[in-house]
Scaffold this active site. Structure first.
Site, PDB file in Angstrom:
ATOM      1  N   GLY A  33       0.787  -1.224   0.000  1.00  8.48           N
ATOM      2  CA  GLY A  33       0.000   0.000   0.000  1.00  8.48           C
ATOM      3  C   GLY A  33       0.814   1.266   0.000  1.00  8.48           C
TER       4      GLY A  33
ATOM      5  CD  GLU B  14      -1.561 -34.668   6.225  1.00  9.43           C
ATOM      6  OE1 GLU B  14      -1.360 -33.786   7.090  1.00  9.43           O
ATOM      7  OE2 GLU B  14      -0.913 -34.721   5.168  1.00  9.43           O
TER       8      GLU B  14
END
Length: 657
Positions: free
Chosen positions: A234, A452
């Site tokens: 920005g 996992e």
């Protein structure tokens, strides 16, 4: 496994404030058109009319067949006859009317000749003209194309002359976009977060508004302010906010707009840019991506180096030359400050360097609230929770996250965005599109669940690891499964204990495969690469290896602004012997992390098998399920045969450090 540490930027909105209407500029008097512009078309029109008129017969002349013509000659009705070389006959009868006819080419005309003599007809011969317009028509037929071609060449020459005079002048003009002070668009209140940056640049606003206060104190305002930050933080909008707060003209241009293939054009545009700023002083000049023109002089570049250096020299001269009392401030933005020329960064040109950082958790919540305008959200949406789940997200990432969530809501047949839509959108941004067509074999599905589950249990067992938020075996993008961890707070420093736990969590999936199947698989490739990178930095940069000692060799890449180039990565500041020590210590740290993960999972083998079974059945579980399985008493844990019927699977995880 996902350990999200992506970089982020702020986001802001713009509020348009209409200003008083501006008077349209008075049109400048147009010069009279030159003579050739109307004379040339007039001549061409006259010639065309002459050709048409000459080609049209003056009256209606009867045409006789050859038989009728011979009959009239024999009856003594013909007075004169004119015969050309192509057999065309024209003449007059004794009653005064004219006629035309044609003698066949293959016909013997000796009998006609005797008959004409006997009737005493006046016979003449002529040559065909080849056109219906006579000499004037023939002349016009040849002249008209020449006139047209000459006119085209004359028009092209005049146009090229105008391009070489006015066109070159326009080429050297600045391409800056000028936004007048009567209609500022952005204020500091429109920028979410960035309180430190606002405070630092607010002095520029005060200087532009009240320069006499600084003059009385003998202080001088900054000539230039360089804003440094990662891409998309920005910087441009903050510069617009400075101009909006100061209510001064804002001249915006990119660094690449100065450089052209023509030598001297860039320097001319720099002069024109500062000339426009002087006319509108006080004003702000904003140069975005200044590294395109402000790079180090003398560096080896291909093509356009002389033109770029001339443009940079002109920019340096202009920044030294303008009077500070006129109230001109130069703002520039870059994400590569290391590539800028030192003469551009010295005091007197860019006096201040403002770092535009990435948004923290509180600022991300404010940015999300800004992007949420115009959308409808359910009551279960909490911006603080979502901000915690998006560390390192930029303003553009957050806007894309909410847009993806809105798309998910519409796809589900609703218009209200709930927490599940946001969670699915976050998975889409981090992992990629959900691969519904990527069907796994039963043994592969079980292998992914075991993999996992290893990540999740090791993360839950390590004291300094981030808490587990979700575990899934649904394929997304290149990953066949994922374990998501969310930090409890924004981290800025990482201790050795945290990094050691991070290595163990990274290798938890491979450790689970070794514990359950007795062998590893290709699913741990990304985990191994990430763990090796972390361990290498611990040894080479952080001084966390007793073998190498408290010595740090930085990578040379800017912090958070980009990555080192290949040329920079090959220039190591140490020798081969040190590199060997680095490699040995890296392998040692990774090996210790794997042994630790294997020991933890063997000690909690029933929890590993139960969690893998739950994942196989449900496909996705949250962090609370992992803790429940782990803390369940051993005698109530349901034993399960977790060994797959086939060989090892190919689980995939996504990780990042």
């Amino acid at each position: 496994m996902i350990t999200s540490v992506r970089l982020g930027v702020r986001h802001w909105t713009r509020s348009a404030k209409p200003g008083p209407p501006r008077e349209p500029p008075k049109p400048s008097p147009q010069p009279a058109p030159p003579l050739w512009r109307w004379l040339l078309p007039l001549v061409a029109l006259i010639v065309l009319i002459v050709i048409v008129v000459r080609s049209v017969p003056s009256g209606r002349t009867p045409s006789l067949s050859y038989t009728d013509f011979v009959a009239k000659v024999g009856a003594g009705q013909v007075r004169t006859v004119d015969i050309n070389d192509k057999g065309a006959v024209s003449g007059t009868l004794k009653n005064g009317t004219t006629f035309t006819s044609r003698i066949p080419v293959a016909l013997d005309t000796s009998g006609l000749e005797r008959q004409l003599r006997a009737e005493k007809v006046d016979v003449t011969a002529s040559q065909s003209s080849g056109g219906g317009g006579g000499a004037l028509g023939t002349l016009a037929f040849f002249l008209l194309p020449l006139v047209v071609i000459g006119g085209l060449f004359l028009w092209a020459g005049r146009r090229a002359a105008r391009s070489m005079t006015g066109g070159v002048t326009a080429m050297g003009r600045s391409r800056a976009k000028i936004i007048e002070a009567e209609r500022p668009t952005t204020r500091f209140a429109d920028v979410a977060g960035y309180e430190g940056v606002k405070q630092e640049v607010s002095e520029i606003v005060d200087f532009l508004r009240n320069p006499e206060r600084y003059a009385l104190a003998g202080a001088k305002g900054p000539r230039g302010v360089l804003m440094v930050g990662p891409p998309g933080t920005g910087k441009t909008l903050i510069a617009r906010a400075v101009a909006g707060e100061a209510e001064v003209p804002f001249l915006s241009v990119t660094g690449s707009a100065f450089v052209e293939m023509f030598v001297g054009v860039g320097a001319s545009r720099v002069r024109d840019l500062f000339g426009e700023a002087r006319k509108r002083a006080p004003s702000i000049i904003f140069v975005d991506e200044i590294d395109a023109v402000g790079g180090r002089r003398g560096s080896s570049r291909l093509g356009g180096n002389d033109e770029r250096e001339q443009t940079l020299n002109q920019l340096l001269a202009e920044m030294d030359g303008f009077d500070q009392s006129t109230g001109i401030v130069v703002l520039a933005a870059t994400n590569r400050p290391e590539s800028l020329d030192s003469a551009l960064l010295r005091p007197g040109r860019f006096d201040r360097h403002v770092t535009v950082p990435l948004p923290n958790q509180a600022e991300r919540a404010a940015i999300l609230a800004v992007h949420a305008r115009g959308k409808t959200f359910a009551d279960d949406v909490d911006w603080n929770v979502l901000a915690r789940a998006t560390p390192g997200f930029s303003g553009a990432d957050l806007a894309n996250l909410l847009n993806e969530a809105a798309i998910n809501a519409v796809r589900a047949g609703g218009t209200v965005i709930d927490a599940k839509d946001l969670d699915d959108a976050r998975d889409r941004v981090l992992l990629g599109r959900r691969e519904t067509s990527n069907a796994l074999l039963p043994e592969e599905r079980h292998a992914v669940a075991v993999h996992e589950s290893g990540h999740a249990l090791v993360a839950a067992l390590c004291e300094h690891a981030d808490p587990v938020a979700k575990v899934t075996i649904l394929p997304s993008g290149p990953a066949l499964g994922a374990t998501e961890q969310l930090p409890e707070a924004e981290r800025h420093l990482y201790t050795e204990s945290y990094l050691a736990d991070l290595l163990a969590v990274r290798l938890g999936g491979r450790a689970a495969e070794l514990v359950v199947f007795g062998e590893g698989s290709t699913g741990a490739a990304d985990d191994l690469a990430g763990a090796t990178s972390i361990a290498a930095r611990m040894v080479r940069e952080f001084g966390l290896s007793p073998a190498l000692g408290p010595v740090g060799y930085a990578s040379g890449s800017p912090q958070g602004l980009g990555t080192a180039t290949t040329e920079e990565s090959l220039q190591r500041p140490y020798g081969e012997r040190t590199q060997r020590v680095v490699d040995e210590e890296t392998a040692r740290l990774v090996g210790q992390a794997e042994h630790r993960a294997v020991a933890l999972l063997r000690a909690h083998r029933p929890a590993l098998e139960e969690l893998a079974g739950l994942l196989t059945a449900r496909e996705t579980v949250d962090g609370s399920v992992v803790l429940d399985v782990l803390h369940r008493p051993r005698d109530t844990q349901a034993p399960a045969d977790s060994r797959a019927p086939g060989g090892p699977g190919t689980p995939g995880t996504t990780g990042g450090a």
